[in-house]
Design a protein around this motif. Structure first.
Motif, short mmCIF file in Angstrom:
data_model
loop_
_atom_site.label_atom_id
_atom_site.label_comp_id
_atom_site.label_asym_id
_atom_site.label_seq_id
_atom_site.Cartn_x
_atom_site.Cartn_y
_atom_site.Cartn_z
N SER A 12 32.84 15.93 78.62
CA SER A 12 31.57 15.24 78.80
C SER A 12 30.50 15.82 77.88
CB SER A 12 31.14 15.33 80.27
OG SER A 12 29.91 14.70 80.47
N ALA A 23 31.18 7.75 77.08
CA ALA A 23 32.25 8.72 77.29
C ALA A 23 31.75 9.93 78.08
CB ALA A 23 32.83 9.16 75.95
N ALA A 26 31.74 9.12 81.75
CA ALA A 26 32.98 8.54 82.29
C ALA A 26 33.45 9.24 83.57
CB ALA A 26 34.08 8.58 81.24
N CYS A 27 33.15 10.52 83.72
CA CYS A 27 33.61 11.25 84.91
C CYS A 27 32.57 11.27 86.03
CB CYS A 27 33.98 12.68 84.53
SG CYS A 27 32.58 13.67 83.98
N GLU A 107 35.70 13.21 90.12
CA GLU A 107 34.42 12.67 89.65
C GLU A 107 33.29 13.63 89.98
OE1 GLU A 107 34.79 7.89 89.87
OE2 GLU A 107 34.35 8.89 91.78
#
Length: 128
Positions: A12, A23, A26-27, A107
């Motif tokens: 990240s 991107a 994304a998590c 996440e």
């Protein structure tokens, strides 16, 4: 699982430095709370991306370096060194902050900033 969280944070941060906010986020969990010391928390990935875009537009140059990344189970602790110059003000910044990223089910659900390493370690359940 915790080493995977460290890799998620690294990926990240790398994407953020490239300006790839999609991107970089994304998590992030749909209900992530991204807390920084100087403003109200951002809620959700879109709000976090908006915050990043606004910050980056305010800097003529900005270097973000992870000096330390610690695995703390569901938490990842980072020592981040920021160096930059304001686009309009020309003010130079050279600062170090400590972040705790909390993960659930792969996440990031929360990110908190701390001025002191000891505070971040305590929040992550680690000792000095």
């Amino acid at each position: 699982m915790s080493q995977e969280n460290v890799e998620r944070v690294r990926n990240s941060l790398d994407a953020y430095r490239r300006g790839d906010y999609a991107a970089a986020s994304a998590c992030l969990a749909p209900d992530v709370v991204w807390e920084v010391g100087q403003e109200l928390p951002a809620h959700g990935p879109a709000a976090v991306r908006d915050m990043w875009e606004r910050w980056d537009s305010e800097w003529e140059e900005l270097e973000t370096v992870a000096e330390e990344i610690l695995d703390a189970g569901d938490n990842v602790v980072l020592a981040i060194h920021y160096r930059g110059r304001g686009r309009v003000s020309g003010v130079e910044v050279n600062d170090r902050l400590f972040e705790v990223h909390t993960y659930r089910d792969g996440e990031c659900v929360r990110k908190l900033d701390f001025a002191e390493r000891s505070e971040a370690l305590k929040a992550a359940g680690l000792s000095q």
